[in-house]
Design a protein around this motif. Structure first.
Motif, PDB file in Angstrom:
ATOM      1  N   ALA A 178       0.902   5.709  10.253  1.00  0.00           N
ATOM      2  CA  ALA A 178       0.410   6.349   9.023  1.00  0.00           C
ATOM      3  C   ALA A 178       0.163   5.333   7.918  1.00  0.00           C
ATOM      4  N   LYS A 179       1.042   4.342   7.822  1.00  0.00           N
ATOM      5  CA  LYS A 179       0.900   3.334   6.765  1.00  0.00           C
ATOM      6  C   LYS A 179      -0.356   2.497   6.997  1.00  0.00           C
ATOM      7  N   LEU A 180      -0.554   2.053   8.233  1.00  0.00           N
ATOM      8  CA  LEU A 180      -1.746   1.262   8.548  1.00  0.00           C
ATOM      9  C   LEU A 180      -3.005   2.098   8.300  1.00  0.00           C
ATOM     10  N   ASP A 181      -2.993   3.347   8.747  1.00  0.00           N
ATOM     11  CA  ASP A 181      -4.156   4.222   8.559  1.00  0.00           C
ATOM     12  C   ASP A 181      -4.532   4.353   7.091  1.00  0.00           C
ATOM     13  N   GLU A 182      -3.522   4.566   6.267  1.00  0.00           N
ATOM     14  CA  GLU A 182      -3.770   4.762   4.829  1.00  0.00           C
ATOM     15  C   GLU A 182      -4.343   3.492   4.199  1.00  0.00           C
ATOM     16  N   LEU A 183      -3.760   2.355   4.521  1.00  0.00           N
ATOM     17  CA  LEU A 183      -4.218   1.080   3.955  1.00  0.00           C
ATOM     18  C   LEU A 183      -5.629   0.736   4.436  1.00  0.00           C
ATOM     19  N   ALA A 184      -5.858   0.907   5.737  1.00  0.00           N
ATOM     20  CA  ALA A 184      -7.165   0.564   6.310  1.00  0.00           C
ATOM     21  C   ALA A 184      -8.255   1.468   5.761  1.00  0.00           C
ATOM     22  N   ALA A 185      -7.978   2.764   5.670  1.00  0.00           N
ATOM     23  CA  ALA A 185      -8.971   3.710   5.144  1.00  0.00           C
ATOM     24  C   ALA A 185      -9.317   3.371   3.696  1.00  0.00           C
ATOM     25  N   ALA A 186      -8.323   2.991   2.928  1.00  0.00           N
ATOM     26  CA  ALA A 186      -8.571   2.627   1.525  1.00  0.00           C
ATOM     27  C   ALA A 186      -9.402   1.354   1.433  1.00  0.00           C
ATOM     28  N   SER A 187      -9.129   0.395   2.328  1.00  0.00           N
ATOM     29  CA  SER A 187      -9.872  -0.875   2.280  1.00  0.00           C
ATOM     30  C   SER A 187     -11.345  -0.678   2.625  1.00  0.00           C
ATOM     31  N   SER A 188     -11.636   0.348   3.436  1.00  0.00           N
ATOM     32  CA  SER A 188     -13.021   0.596   3.863  1.00  0.00           C
ATOM     33  C   SER A 188     -13.927   0.981   2.709  1.00  0.00           C
ATOM     34  N   LYS A 189     -13.348   1.507   1.625  1.00  0.00           N
ATOM     35  CA  LYS A 189     -14.180   1.977   0.510  1.00  0.00           C
ATOM     36  C   LYS A 189     -13.776   1.371  -0.830  1.00  0.00           C
ATOM     37  N   GLU A 190     -13.046   0.251  -0.785  1.00  0.00           N
ATOM     38  CA  GLU A 190     -12.625  -0.411  -2.026  1.00  0.00           C
ATOM     39  C   GLU A 190     -13.681  -1.433  -2.452  1.00  0.00           C
ATOM     40  N   ALA A 191     -14.243  -1.238  -3.629  1.00  0.00           N
ATOM     41  CA  ALA A 191     -15.314  -2.111  -4.114  1.00  0.00           C
ATOM     42  C   ALA A 191     -14.782  -3.419  -4.705  1.00  0.00           C
ATOM     43  N   ASP A 192     -13.578  -3.397  -5.264  1.00  0.00           N
ATOM     44  CA  ASP A 192     -13.022  -4.589  -5.899  1.00  0.00           C
ATOM     45  C   ASP A 192     -12.524  -5.569  -4.830  1.00  0.00           C
ATOM     46  N   PRO A 193     -13.097  -6.773  -4.744  1.00  0.00           N
ATOM     47  CA  PRO A 193     -12.739  -7.710  -3.667  1.00  0.00           C
ATOM     48  C   PRO A 193     -11.253  -8.063  -3.619  1.00  0.00           C
ATOM     49  N   LYS A 194     -10.639  -8.263  -4.771  1.00  0.00           N
ATOM     50  CA  LYS A 194      -9.218  -8.648  -4.796  1.00  0.00           C
ATOM     51  C   LYS A 194      -8.319  -7.507  -4.315  1.00  0.00           C
ATOM     52  N   ARG A 196      -9.260  -5.097  -2.418  1.00  0.00           N
ATOM     53  CA  ARG A 196      -9.557  -4.895  -1.000  1.00  0.00           C
ATOM     54  C   ARG A 196      -8.819  -5.919  -0.133  1.00  0.00           C
ATOM     55  N   GLU A 197      -8.777  -7.147  -0.567  1.00  0.00           N
ATOM     56  CA  GLU A 197      -8.056  -8.186   0.173  1.00  0.00           C
ATOM     57  C   GLU A 197      -6.590  -7.811   0.348  1.00  0.00           C
ATOM     58  N   GLN A 198      -5.984  -7.299  -0.693  1.00  0.00           N
ATOM     59  CA  GLN A 198      -4.566  -6.920  -0.600  1.00  0.00           C
ATOM     60  C   GLN A 198      -4.353  -5.752   0.360  1.00  0.00           C
ATOM     61  N   LEU A 199      -5.275  -4.783   0.337  1.00  0.00           N
ATOM     62  CA  LEU A 199      -5.178  -3.645   1.254  1.00  0.00           C
ATOM     63  C   LEU A 199      -5.304  -4.096   2.713  1.00  0.00           C
ATOM     64  N   ILE A 200      -6.281  -4.966   2.971  1.00  0.00           N
ATOM     65  CA  ILE A 200      -6.497  -5.456   4.337  1.00  0.00           C
ATOM     66  C   ILE A 200      -5.294  -6.242   4.829  1.00  0.00           C
ATOM     67  N   LYS A 201      -4.788  -7.133   3.998  1.00  0.00           N
ATOM     68  CA  LYS A 201      -3.628  -7.941   4.400  1.00  0.00           C
ATOM     69  C   LYS A 201      -2.416  -7.057   4.683  1.00  0.00           C
ATOM     70  N   ALA A 202      -2.228  -6.052   3.853  1.00  0.00           N
ATOM     71  CA  ALA A 202      -1.083  -5.149   4.056  1.00  0.00           C
ATOM     72  C   ALA A 202      -1.230  -4.372   5.367  1.00  0.00           C
ATOM     73  N   ALA A 203      -2.463  -3.950   5.692  1.00  0.00           N
ATOM     74  CA  ALA A 203      -2.698  -3.224   6.949  1.00  0.00           C
ATOM     75  C   ALA A 203      -2.438  -4.129   8.149  1.00  0.00           C
ATOM     76  N   LEU A 204      -2.892  -5.375   8.068  1.00  0.00           N
ATOM     77  CA  LEU A 204      -2.691  -6.318   9.168  1.00  0.00           C
ATOM     78  C   LEU A 204      -1.214  -6.685   9.325  1.00  0.00           C
ATOM     79  N   ARG A 205      -0.510  -6.807   8.215  1.00  0.00           N
ATOM     80  CA  ARG A 205       0.943  -7.094   8.290  1.00  0.00           C
ATOM     81  C   ARG A 205       1.670  -5.933   8.959  1.00  0.00           C
TER      82      ARG A 205
END
Length: 520
Positions: free
Chosen positions: A451-467, A469-478
């Motif tokens: 659930a945590k990965l899903d939430e982070l990844a879904a948010a990163s897919s539509k985040e316009a702010d690069p910084k 978005r980077e934090q969301l992606i890194k958190a999903a990968l971690r």
């Protein structure tokens, strides 16, 4: 005169032969339907016939193809101007209708690229050479997704009853299995699956050829020794995947050259974590792969350096990452770091999980898709035997392997994931997220749910702010790495081999572009 005629003939023969590129790999394209299968060789061969709105230049930068201009008019709307005076191979004109049709076709349930087509939003024809894309949310990599949807002729597809992608995993065939009609630089002449596929240069192509190839003959040759022998004898001109054990010999062979380069591709092992009991396992009433300790134990029992040095002969870059390139994790060393090889620690984890005596399970592997794929699986089986885990390696050709795992008919499997896009989005959405609508999780063959990965990844897919978005992606990968949802092995290093008179452009997506090939 008796000596001059054969010499002239020889010169003419060489000149004619120089127009034909004869090349091989260990497998074959799975289908000529450009939306049915999302597999690199299939995409790369179809990509010479079918074009996309934008595509990749020699350095993998975005370049205009069927689109000449594009503008993001609002955060969720793109307007694309199309190239005028382009014709399909059958002579019909290319228009906005074909773009709208192709994107909608690529979103169908039988499409293997629907996650990417859906990411383009709803296409709308504005005029004959203008298409507007209306998105449900911001797509930070809209143009990169546009490189993945090949454009078909609406008229040709309707005429030949191929308005939907064929269902490859259920062995469906259609007119698009063996025939093609694109706008690209090469035209399909004949198709004999697993035997030979022939193409010829499109004389009416709108673009510019950097190379001199008039005809392309593709021949799948499964056996590594046979493939290399064909290159050495001059029977073929180019091999995309020479075996690592042959590289040193090829480097030392006159009339042959090796072109090295890393590939954007992660090779990993996935495990069924959705079923309460494995389809192909010895444990009854429960699923050992649901236990993170078991997954971690298997990971830490992999002696990755032995695989790299002994099996891959250095043609691999071990990693703890799960994206196709370190760029997907923004080169974060912590995300890229592997869990240490620790056999005793792995045994303790197995005992703690209640599996000190191990279990049996089947590992599904292709035997003609990745470098040393079957050999890697056999090596892993011997390593995991030290944990009393008995692995039955079920190796098969890609044409059998992919339909099997796409039906989720697997308990453990090898997969490689990569391509021209290094952004984590193209790993997170189709491979790591839970299975959902529109292609989300379509390649999550292990059925992992986090659930945590899903939430982070879904948010990163539509985040316009690069910084952000980077934090969301890194958190999903971690989160993926902490839960050991898959077992990463390495990124492939791809050496190509060619006759010395053949000049090619090596790209990190392992894509051979025929219009750039020159045979001297």
């Amino acid at each position: 005169m008796k000596r001059w005629i054969p010499l002239l003939c020889a010169v003419l023969c060489v000149g004619a032969h120089a127009q034909t590129l004869r090349w091989a790999t260990q497998g074959d394209a799975q289908t000529m339907d450009p939306h049915s299968q999302n597999e690199l060789l299939t995409n790369a061969i179809n990509g010479q016939v079918y074009e996309t709105l934008v595509n990749r230049d020699k350095q993998l930068g975005i370049e205009p193809v069927l689109a000449t201009e594009w503008q993001q008019t609002t955060p969720t709307q793109w307007r694309v101007k199309l190239r005028p005076n382009v014709k399909f191979h059958d002579g019909t004109p290319f228009t906005a209708d074909d773009v709208v049709f192709s994107v909608q076709r690529a979103r169908e349930g039988t499409s293997d690229i629907k996650a990417y087509a859906n990411a383009l939003g709803e296409p709308k024809k504005i005029d004959a050479l203008t298409v507007e894309f209306n998105l449900p949310a911001v797509n930070p990599i809209f143009l990169q997704h546009a490189t993945l949807v090949q454009i078909m002729s609406k008229t040709w597809s309707e005429k030949n009853k191929v308005t939907k992608p064929l269902d490859f995993k259920n062995k469906e065939e259609s007119y698009a299995s063996f025939n093609a009609n694109g706008t690209g630089p090469y035209m399909l002449v004949s198709r004999a699956p697993d035997v030979k596929t022939v193409f010829k240069r499109n004389p009416a192509w709108w673009g510019k050829f950097d190379g001199n190839v008039q005809e392309v003959v593709y021949t799948p040759i499964k056996s590594d020794p046979t493939r290399v022998a064909a290159l050495l004898s001059g029977e073929i001109d180019f091999v995309l995947d020479p075996a690592p054990q042959d590289i040193a010999r090829l480097r030392g062979t006159p009339q042959v050259k090796v072109i090295d380069g890393p590939e954007n591709r992660i090779v990993f092992i996935g495990m069924d974590q959705s079923r309460d009991e494995l389809l192909y396992g010895s444990v009854k009433g429960k699923n050992p792969f649901k236990d993170q300790r078991v997954r971690r134990a298997l990971y830490q029992a992999v002696d990755i350096e032995t695989i790299k040095t002994k099996l891959m002969r250095g043609q691999a870059v071990p990693t703890g990452g799960i994206t196709s390139s370190p760029l997907g994790a923004f080169n974060d060393p912590e995300i890229e770091k592997r869990l240490p090889y620790d056999l005793e620690g792995a045994k303790k984890l197995m005992a703690d999980a209640g599996y000190a005596q191990g279990f049996e399970v089947t590992l599904d592997c292709p035997n003609n898709r990745y470098i040393n794929d079957e050999e890697i699986c056999q090596t892993l089986a011997s390593m995991w035997a030290r944990l009393n885990v008995k692995i039955r390696v079920n190796a098969m050709p890609r044409s059998t392997y992919f339909p099997k795992v796409q039906k989720f008919d697997t308990s453990m499997f090898m997969l490689g994931w990569g391509g021209s896009i290094t952004d984590a989005e193209v790993t997170l959405t189709p491979v790591l997220r839970s299975r959902g609508e529109g292609g989300i999780g379509a390649w999550n063959f292990g059925g992992t749910k986090d659930a945590k990965l899903d939430e982070l990844a879904a948010a990163s897919s539509k985040e316009a702010d690069p910084k952000k978005r980077e934090q969301l992606i890194k958190a999903a990968l971690r989160e993926h790495n902490e839960q050991v949802l898959n077992i990463p092995l390495h990124r492939q290093v791809i050496p190509w081999a060619a006759r010395s008179n053949v000049d090619v452009v090596h790209r990190a997506d392992n894509w051979l572009e025929w219009r750039w090939v020159t045979i001297r």
